[in-house]
Design a protein around this motif. Structure first.
Motif, PDB file in Angstrom:
ATOM      1  N   THR A  23      10.535  -2.863 -11.350  1.00 31.51           N
ATOM      2  CA  THR A  23      10.233  -2.416  -9.992  1.00 31.51           C
ATOM      3  C   THR A  23      10.409  -3.562  -8.998  1.00 31.51           C
ATOM      4  O   THR A  23      11.079  -3.407  -7.979  1.00 31.51           O
ATOM      5  CB  THR A  23       8.792  -1.874  -9.896  1.00 31.51           C
ATOM      6  N   THR A  61       9.662   3.711  -4.620  1.00 30.03           N
ATOM      7  CA  THR A  61       9.421   2.271  -4.708  1.00 30.03           C
ATOM      8  C   THR A  61       8.028   1.933  -4.218  1.00 30.03           C
ATOM      9  O   THR A  61       7.299   1.176  -4.869  1.00 30.03           O
ATOM     10  CB  THR A  61      10.489   1.505  -3.889  1.00 30.03           C
ATOM     11  N   ALA A  64       5.417   2.988  -6.784  1.00 23.36           N
ATOM     12  CA  ALA A  64       5.389   2.070  -7.934  1.00 23.36           C
ATOM     13  C   ALA A  64       4.728   0.743  -7.555  1.00 23.36           C
ATOM     14  O   ALA A  64       3.914   0.210  -8.316  1.00 23.36           O
ATOM     15  CB  ALA A  64       6.810   1.822  -8.448  1.00 23.36           C
TER      16      ALA A  64
END
Length: 133
Positions: A23, A61, A64
């Motif tokens: 990530t 994104t 995460a």
């Protein structure tokens, strides 16, 4: 009886640090963290700052990064409600290192561009492929 401290090794196949690394080190993770290092942003501000990211990818994104404790999502009472994103202390430390990497890559671009041109000139019929993930 004392417990052994957890040892994280990103090179180990099943290490729980690997998904976090994916990530953080992915294109959108790097750019999102670097943008948030500049300050708190609303979603659309971030989307404009991270040019080229789709709404879906930015949302994934941010989720995460929030799950990993690197980003805080704060809903402000207003009409309409304001949602703002900022870095946690851990997120700021990681973003600082990523900003150094970004600065280094940008500084090395003249050398990199020359190397790419030299490589491409060897066989102009071969189109360089980007590494796959």
């Amino acid at each position: 009886m004392s417990l052994d401290p957890l040892v994280f090794d990103v090179f180990a196949r099943n290490c729980t640090s690997r998904p976090v690394m994916e990530t953080v080190a992915g294109r959108w993770g790097i750019l999102t963290l670097a943008a948030l290092r500049e300050g708190t942003h609303r979603f659309n501000e971030l989307r404009r700052r991270v040019d080229g990211v789709s709404e879906k990818m930015l949302s994934q994104t941010l989720h995460a990064l929030e799950r990993d404790g690197l980003v805080v999502r704060e809903v402000r009472s207003a009409i309409p409600p304001r949602v703002e994103y900022s870095l946690t202390d851990s997120g700021d430390r990681i973003a600082a290192k990523l900003a150094e990497l970004i600065d280094l890559v940008e500084a090395e671009m003249p050398t990199i561009t020359t190397a790419q041109e030299r490589y491409d000139a060897k066989d102009p019929d071969v189109v360089p492929q980007k590494p796959t993930r």
